[in-house]
Design an enzyme around this catalytic site. Structure first.
Site, mmCIF file in Angstrom:
data_model
loop_
_atom_site.group_PDB
_atom_site.id
_atom_site.type_symbol
_atom_site.label_atom_id
_atom_site.label_comp_id
_atom_site.label_asym_id
_atom_site.label_seq_id
_atom_site.Cartn_x
_atom_site.Cartn_y
_atom_site.Cartn_z
ATOM 1 N N LYS A 177 33.431 47.566 37.877
ATOM 2 C CA LYS A 177 32.724 46.310 37.552
ATOM 3 C C LYS A 177 32.405 45.510 38.812
ATOM 4 O O LYS A 177 31.403 44.792 38.863
ATOM 5 C CB LYS A 177 33.500 45.490 36.524
ATOM 6 C CG LYS A 177 34.776 44.804 37.011
ATOM 7 C CD LYS A 177 34.575 43.397 37.465
ATOM 8 C CE LYS A 177 35.822 42.852 38.154
ATOM 9 N NZ LYS A 177 35.621 41.557 38.779
ATOM 10 N N THR A 232 31.662 38.915 35.367
ATOM 11 C CA THR A 232 31.447 38.997 36.816
ATOM 12 C C THR A 232 29.953 38.994 37.156
ATOM 13 O O THR A 232 29.544 38.398 38.147
ATOM 14 C CB THR A 232 32.136 40.270 37.362
ATOM 15 O OG1 THR A 232 33.476 40.299 36.855
ATOM 16 C CG2 THR A 232 32.206 40.270 38.859
#
Ligand SMILES: NC(=O)C1=CN([C@@H]2O[C@H](COP(=O)(O)OP(=O)(O)OC[C@H]3O[C@@H](n4cnc5c(N)ncnc54)[C@H](O)[C@@H]3O)[C@@H](O)[C@H]2O)C=CC1
Ligand SMILES: O=C(CO)COP(=O)(O)O
Length: 396
Positions: free
Chosen positions: A247, A304
Site C-alpha cells: 500500500k 493512504t
C-alpha cells in the site's frame, strides 16, 4: 491459556496466567501455507473472544521506538490505563516525556497520559513487559533489534507495528523478527489505516491484528479495544504483511498521479489496479486473497492514497511535481517506508513470483520502482501504463 496477567477466564478456571499457550494455538504459517479458518475455528474464536477481559492497570508494555506511531500506540494503551514504556534513544526525549508528558519530536502539542513513560534502558523495560511492541522503520529494524535481542525475555510476545520489506534480505517483519529474536517466541503484526496524527486525537480507528497464535491475537484485541479504537483478528500474516508493504508503494503512485494533475478517473483506476497487483502478490506468496479486501489491504490503501496524511503519498506528489527523490527524502524528518520497499518489492516479484510475463502482472509496482531508480519519469511511467497490451479485467 492466554498472555494476559490476571486474565479473568484463566483465573476462574484455575489456569496459571503465565503458563503459556494451550491447544487453541493455530499451526505456524509459512509462506505458501493456507490460512483460512474453518467454520468451527471461527465459532470457537468468537466464544473465546467474548470471555476476554482486560484489567488494563495490571498490564505493562514496552514500545521499542518512540517515533510517531510508537507514541500514538502508547497513547491508545496509556489512555486505557496500561503502563506503556517507550524505549527511546535520546535523553532529552526521555526527560520531556517523563517530566512534561510531551514527546518533543512527534505530536508535540499532545499531552501524553501519565501512564506513558519513557526510558533509555531497554533491559528494564523489556524485563517488566507483558507485551513488547516494535515501532522502528523496517530498514533500521534488524540493526536496532540485534542490539537488544539478548534483553528480550523468552516467551514475551513481540508485536510488529512496522510496514515494509527489508532491502538487504527481502524479508517482511514476519520473517525478520523470528530470524533475529528466535522462532519459538509468539509474534503478531498490527496493520491497517491508522495514522498516528488521528489516533492521538482520539479519532475512531480500526486495525488488523495478524498472528498464527490465536490466543495472542485475542489478547491484543481485548487490550486495544476502546470506544475509539478497534482491532480485528486474522491468522493471515502473509496477506496482512504484503498489504502493508504494497500500500505504501501504491500511495507513492497515487501521489504522483495527483502531482501530475491527472484527475480523479486516473487516480481511481491506478489505485484499483494497484490493489489487483497486491492481491496477485498476496496469493503468490501464500496469503489469502480475501485479506486484501480487509483493513490491512484496501482499507490502508484507501486511507493512504486518498487522505491528506500519508508521507508516502507526499513523496509521490512531490515527484509528480518535478522534485528529485534525493531532495524530497533529505527534506523529511520521518521515514516514508515505500521508498525503500519499492525496490525490494520489485526484486521480490522478480525472484519469487513464478509465471509468464511478470512485468505485465505488476506494472504499477515495477513501474514505481523504475521511477524511484531514475529509469523513468512519473509521466513516462503513466504513459507506459496507458500503452500496455489490452487485457481482461481479471484479478490474476
Ligand atoms: N506514522 C504513522 O502514522 C504510522 C506508521 N506506521 C509504521 O510504523 C513504523 C514506524 O513509523 P513511524 O513511527 O511513523 O516512524 P518515525 O520516523 O516517526 O519514528 C521512527 C522511530 O524509530 C527510531 N529509530 C531507531 N533506530 C533508528 C534508525 N536507525 N533510524 C531511524 N529511526 C530509528 C526513531 O528514534 C523513532 O523513534 C513504520 O514502519 C511505519 O510504516 C504504521 C502505521 C501508521
Ligand atoms: O501506514 C500509515 C497509515 O496507516 C502511515 O502511512 P505513511 O507512512 O504513508 O504516512
Amino acid at each position: 491459556a492466554c498472555f494476559m496477567p490476571f486474565c479473568t477466564p484463566c483465573a476462574t478456571s484455575g489456569t496459571t496466567p503465565t503458563s503459556g499457550r494451550l491447544a487453541t494455538t493455530l499451526q505456524p504459517h509459512a509462506r505458501g501455507a493456507g490460512v483460512a479458518m474453518t467454520q468451527a475455528e471461527r465459532e470457537e474464536t468468537l466464544i473465546l473472544l467474548a470471555g476476554r477481559q482486560v484489567p488494563a492497570a495490571n498490564i505493562k508494555v514496552a514500545i521499542y521506538g518512540g517515533g510517531n506511531f510508537g507514541t500514538a500506540m502508547a497513547c491508545v494503551l496509556g489512555r486505557k490505563g496500561v503502563q506503556a514504556a517507550l524505549v527511546v534513544r535520546k535523553a532529552a526525549v526521555c526527560e520531556q516525556i517523563n517530566e512534561h508528558h510531551i514527546n518533543p519530536y512527534y505530536q508535540s502539542d499532545l499531552l501524553l497520559p501519565k501512564t506513558v513513560t519513557a526510558t533509555l534502558d531497554p533491559q528494564t523495560a523489556f524485563a517488566d513487559a507483558d507485551f513488547i511492541f516494535h515501532a522502528i522503520p523496517v530498514q533500521y529494524s534488524r540493526e536496532s533489534l540485534l542490539k537488544v535481542a539478548h534483553l528480550i525475555p523468552p516467551d514475551v510476545p513481540v508485536i510488529s507495528l512496522s510496514k515494509g520489506i527489508e532491502t538487504s534480505s527481502l524479508m517482511m517483519m514476519s520473517e525478520l523478527l523470528p530470524e533475529v529474536l528466535g522462532h519459538d517466541r509468539p509474534f503478531a503484526y498490527i496493520s491497517g489505516p491508522s495514522f498516528a496524527a488521528e489516533i492521538v486525537q482520539g479519532m475512531a480507528t480500526a486495525v488488523t491484528v495478524a498472528s498464527t497464535d490465536r490466543d495472542l491475537a485475542l489478547d491484543l484485541m481485548a487490550l486495544f479495544t476502546s470506544n475509539n479504537f478497534r482491532a480485528l483478528y486474522t491468522p493471515d500474516v502473509v496477506g496482512v504483511e504484503v498489504g502493508g508493504a504494497v500500500k505504501n508503494v501504491i500511495a507513492i503512485a497515487a501521489g504522483m498521479c495527483e502531482g501530475l494533475g491527472l484527475g480523479t478517473n486516473a487516480m481511481a483506476a491506478l489505485v484499483t489496479r494497484g490493489c489487483a497487483e497486491m492481491r496477485r502478490l498476496v496469493v503468490s506468496l501464500g496469503g489469502e486473497s480475501a485479506t486484501v479486501f480487509g483493513l490491512s489491504g484496501v482499507g490502508d490503501t484507501f486511507g493512504t492514497c486518498f487522505g491528506p496524511l500519508s508521507r508516502n503519498r507526499m513523496v509521490g506528489y512531490r515527484l509528480g511535481q518535478g522534485e528529485a527523490l534525493e531532495d524530497i527524502v533529505s527534506s523529511m524528518s520521518e521515514v516514508a517506508e515505500g521508498v525503500a520497499t519499492s525496490g525490494a518489492l520489485a526484486r521480490l516479484v522478480r525472484q519469487q513470483v513464478k509465471g509468464y510475463r511478470r512485468d505485465l502482472k505488476y506494472p504499477i509496482l515495477l513501474g514505481v520502482a523504475k521511477i524511484l531508480e531514475g529509469e523513468l519519469t512519473p509521466a513516462e511511467g503513466l504513459k507506459n501504463l496507458m500503452e500496455m497490451p489490452l487485457k481482461l479485467e481479471d484479478h490474476w
